[in-house]
Design a protein around this motif. Structure first.
Motif, PDB file in Angstrom:
ATOM      1  N   LEU A   9      31.810  47.229  41.879  1.00 40.08           N
ATOM      2  CA  LEU A   9      31.904  45.802  42.207  1.00 40.08           C
ATOM      3  C   LEU A   9      32.910  45.106  41.296  1.00 40.08           C
ATOM      4  N   LYS A  10      32.853  45.397  40.004  1.00 38.81           N
ATOM      5  CA  LYS A  10      33.792  44.784  39.055  1.00 38.81           C
ATOM      6  C   LYS A  10      35.233  45.169  39.370  1.00 38.81           C
ATOM      7  N   GLU A  11      35.451  46.449  39.637  1.00 38.08           N
ATOM      8  CA  GLU A  11      36.809  46.917  39.924  1.00 38.08           C
ATOM      9  C   GLU A  11      37.355  46.266  41.190  1.00 38.08           C
ATOM     10  N   GLU A  12      36.524  46.190  42.211  1.00 37.81           N
ATOM     11  CA  GLU A  12      36.965  45.600  43.480  1.00 37.81           C
ATOM     12  C   GLU A  12      37.205  44.103  43.324  1.00 37.81           C
ATOM     13  N   TYR A  13      36.363  43.456  42.531  1.00 35.96           N
ATOM     14  CA  TYR A  13      36.504  42.012  42.338  1.00 35.96           C
ATOM     15  C   TYR A  13      37.761  41.689  41.535  1.00 35.96           C
ATOM     16  N   SER A  14      38.082  42.529  40.554  1.00 35.39           N
ATOM     17  CA  SER A  14      39.320  42.334  39.784  1.00 35.39           C
ATOM     18  C   SER A  14      40.541  42.475  40.684  1.00 35.39           C
ATOM     19  N   ALA A  15      40.501  43.463  41.569  1.00 42.56           N
ATOM     20  CA  ALA A  15      41.606  43.644  42.510  1.00 42.56           C
ATOM     21  C   ALA A  15      41.706  42.460  43.465  1.00 42.56           C
ATOM     22  N   ALA A  16      40.561  41.904  43.849  1.00 43.20           N
ATOM     23  CA  ALA A  16      40.562  40.744  44.744  1.00 43.20           C
ATOM     24  C   ALA A  16      41.186  39.529  44.059  1.00 43.20           C
ATOM     25  N   GLN A  17      40.961  39.377  42.758  1.00 45.59           N
ATOM     26  CA  GLN A  17      41.572  38.261  42.024  1.00 45.59           C
ATOM     27  C   GLN A  17      43.091  38.342  42.072  1.00 45.59           C
ATOM     28  N   ILE A  18      43.620  39.544  41.920  1.00 40.20           N
ATOM     29  CA  ILE A  18      45.077  39.728  41.977  1.00 40.20           C
ATOM     30  C   ILE A  18      45.603  39.355  43.360  1.00 40.20           C
ATOM     31  N   GLU A  68      29.878  29.849  44.694  1.00 39.56           N
ATOM     32  CA  GLU A  68      30.963  28.871  44.633  1.00 39.56           C
ATOM     33  C   GLU A  68      32.277  29.393  45.211  1.00 39.56           C
ATOM     34  N   ILE A  69      32.333  30.699  45.469  1.00 43.66           N
ATOM     35  CA  ILE A  69      33.570  31.300  45.974  1.00 43.66           C
ATOM     36  C   ILE A  69      33.269  32.138  47.207  1.00 43.66           C
ATOM     37  N   ASN A  70      34.147  32.007  48.203  1.00 43.88           N
ATOM     38  CA  ASN A  70      34.088  32.874  49.376  1.00 43.88           C
ATOM     39  C   ASN A  70      35.497  33.383  49.644  1.00 43.88           C
ATOM     40  N   LEU A  71      35.689  34.679  49.490  1.00 44.90           N
ATOM     41  CA  LEU A  71      37.037  35.241  49.584  1.00 44.90           C
ATOM     42  C   LEU A  71      37.692  34.982  50.937  1.00 44.90           C
ATOM     43  N   GLU A  72      36.921  35.090  51.994  1.00 45.90           N
ATOM     44  CA  GLU A  72      37.493  34.907  53.325  1.00 45.90           C
ATOM     45  C   GLU A  72      38.114  33.520  53.476  1.00 45.90           C
ATOM     46  N   SER A  73      37.473  32.522  52.878  1.00 49.89           N
ATOM     47  CA  SER A  73      37.978  31.150  53.015  1.00 49.89           C
ATOM     48  C   SER A  73      39.241  30.908  52.197  1.00 49.89           C
ATOM     49  N   LEU A  74      39.527  31.767  51.210  1.00 47.85           N
ATOM     50  CA  LEU A  74      40.694  31.565  50.349  1.00 47.85           C
ATOM     51  C   LEU A  74      42.000  31.974  51.019  1.00 47.85           C
ATOM     52  N   ARG A  75      41.918  32.632  52.136  1.00 51.30           N
ATOM     53  CA  ARG A  75      43.128  33.105  52.803  1.00 51.30           C
ATOM     54  C   ARG A  75      43.968  31.955  53.341  1.00 51.30           C
ATOM     55  N   LYS A  76      43.352  30.787  53.547  1.00 50.37           N
ATOM     56  CA  LYS A  76      44.082  29.660  54.137  1.00 50.37           C
ATOM     57  C   LYS A  76      44.071  28.428  53.233  1.00 50.37           C
ATOM     58  N   LYS A  77      43.862  28.631  51.933  1.00 51.63           N
ATOM     59  CA  LYS A  77      43.797  27.511  51.008  1.00 51.63           C
ATOM     60  C   LYS A  77      45.186  27.147  50.484  1.00 51.63           C
ATOM     61  N   ALA A  78      45.320  25.878  50.045  1.00 44.57           N
ATOM     62  CA  ALA A  78      46.578  25.413  49.472  1.00 44.57           C
ATOM     63  C   ALA A  78      46.727  25.918  48.039  1.00 44.57           C
ATOM     64  N   ARG A  90      45.696  35.545  43.695  1.00 49.05           N
ATOM     65  CA  ARG A  90      46.816  34.924  42.979  1.00 49.05           C
ATOM     66  C   ARG A  90      48.136  35.143  43.714  1.00 49.05           C
ATOM     67  N   ARG A  91      48.263  36.286  44.378  1.00 51.56           N
ATOM     68  CA  ARG A  91      49.491  36.596  45.114  1.00 51.56           C
ATOM     69  C   ARG A  91      49.471  36.044  46.542  1.00 51.56           C
ATOM     70  N   LYS A  92      48.355  35.453  46.916  1.00 54.23           N
ATOM     71  CA  LYS A  92      48.185  34.923  48.273  1.00 54.23           C
ATOM     72  C   LYS A  92      48.419  36.002  49.330  1.00 54.23           C
ATOM     73  N   ASP A  93      47.935  37.188  49.019  1.00 54.58           N
ATOM     74  CA  ASP A  93      48.079  38.325  49.928  1.00 54.58           C
ATOM     75  C   ASP A  93      46.861  38.362  50.847  1.00 54.58           C
ATOM     76  N   GLY A  94      46.986  37.717  51.994  1.00 50.80           N
ATOM     77  CA  GLY A  94      45.862  37.594  52.911  1.00 50.80           C
ATOM     78  C   GLY A  94      45.318  38.933  53.381  1.00 50.80           C
ATOM     79  N   ALA A  95      46.213  39.887  53.619  1.00 51.96           N
ATOM     80  CA  ALA A  95      45.770  41.199  54.104  1.00 51.96           C
ATOM     81  C   ALA A  95      44.922  41.912  53.050  1.00 51.96           C
ATOM     82  N   ARG A  96      45.379  41.867  51.784  1.00 50.22           N
ATOM     83  CA  ARG A  96      44.628  42.520  50.717  1.00 50.22           C
ATOM     84  C   ARG A  96      43.306  41.795  50.442  1.00 50.22           C
ATOM     85  N   ILE A  97      43.320  40.478  50.563  1.00 50.55           N
ATOM     86  CA  ILE A  97      42.072  39.723  50.389  1.00 50.55           C
ATOM     87  C   ILE A  97      41.039  40.178  51.410  1.00 50.55           C
ATOM     88  N   ALA A  98      41.485  40.372  52.644  1.00 51.74           N
ATOM     89  CA  ALA A  98      40.573  40.810  53.703  1.00 51.74           C
ATOM     90  C   ALA A  98      40.007  42.199  53.398  1.00 51.74           C
TER      91      ALA A  98
END
Length: 300
Positions: free
Chosen positions: A127-136, A245-255, A139-147
């Motif tokens: 979980l930690k490893e996957e979450y760290s990768a999700a943070q990257i 407080e965070i939902n990864l799916e919703s971050l794909r379209k954030k400013a 930050r890069r606004k990589d919608g495909a990787r976020i998914a």
């Protein structure tokens, strides 16, 4: 010639008087705990009561700090149980043939605890490893990787949630055979039953707190997970506030500004995960120590 004679007076021996009080006799039980609760048992009961109070203290608003506090309290409870199992009186009480089945049942239950917490350590590392990768990816606004990372986190959270069902078979121990109006062995078994109960309860809060959080689960899966995980003996607990407080799916379209704020919160959440992991590791070690002490009851 007059001779003087001295007369000696003798008195009979005084009659012996036997005491009217009956002689006191003492009965010592060599293979039982003291007739009054041992201080460790009293201490253990107090710690269990505090842990039960903890479980309902923040039922409407669970936080990572609250969860870590429960894990620390659980560790203390098992350390006290370990101390109790090291007492010579306890070992002598449980070594009787009538308690062999009870000890075997305890060993099975604690083996299940150890196995489940071992699996949790593996899953929380993933979980930690996957979450760290999700943070990257955020930050890069990589919608495909976020998914992709969102999907992987959802899968790991499901596996964590299933751990609670592995504890459903841990049940109450059989009551000790009654020997006296105050049965010290029965008190010992009663307090061990309470330890099993609070261990299952805290474990449910741990696994449910992570698996039910929206940071790791897709909203569409939450209801299905809660429905599927209901069991007779284990209650799957609600989510942890920080992880809501965070939902990864919703971050794909954030400013841009929203993404920066989300990245900061994700970093704080990662710290919470690390803290929970550390507390769970210490509780895990206390479970191992308790099981070793139970084995020693049979072998030493």
């Amino acid at each position: 010639m007059v001779t003087n004679f001295r007369r000696s007076l003798s008195f009979p021996n005084p009659p012996s008087h036997t005491s009217s009080k009956p002689q006191m006799t003492f009965h010592v039980r060599s293979t039982s705990l003291p007739c009054r609760s041992h201080p460790i048992i009293s201490q253990l009961r107090d710690e269990i009561a505090e842990l039960n109070s903890w479980s309902v203290s923040e039922s409407g608003c669970r936080t990572s700090a609250w969860l870590c506090d429960g894990l620390r309290r659980l560790k203390i409870v098992h350390e006290s149980l370990d101390d109790l199992l090291h007492l010579p009186q306890t070992r002598e009480s449980l070594r009787g043939g009538e308690y062999c089945d009870l000890i075997e049942k305890l060993l099975e239950d604690f083996l299940r605890f150890v196995d489940v917490y071992g699996m949790f350590q593996t899953l929380v590392l993933r979980l930690k490893e996957e979450y760290s990768a999700a943070q990257i990816a955020v930050r890069r606004k990589d919608g495909a990787r976020i998914a992709v990372h969102s999907k992987n986190l959802n899968k790991i959270a499901k596996e964590i949630g299933k751990l609670a069902s592995n504890l459903a078979s841990i049940g109450k121990l059989s009551t000790a055979p009654a020997r006296a109006p105050y049965d010290d062995e029965a008190e010992l078994i009663d307090v061990i039953n309470d330890v099993l109960k609070v261990t299952v309860s805290v474990s449910g809060s741990l696994f449910g707190g992570l698996s039910n959080s929206s940071a790791f689960r897709k909203p569409s899966c939450m209801g299905l997970m809660n429905f599927g995980m209901k069991t007779k003996n284990v209650k799957v607990e609600g989510a942890i506030r920080e992880f809501e407080e965070i939902n990864l799916e919703s971050l794909r379209k954030k400013a841009e500004e929203e993404v920066k704020l989300a990245s900061k919160k994700m970093h704080e959440m990662e710290d919470c995960i690390v803290e929970i992991e550390g507390c769970a590791v210490r509780a895990f070690r206390s479970l191992i120590n308790t099981r070793v002490s139970l084995l020693n009851v049979l072998t030493q």
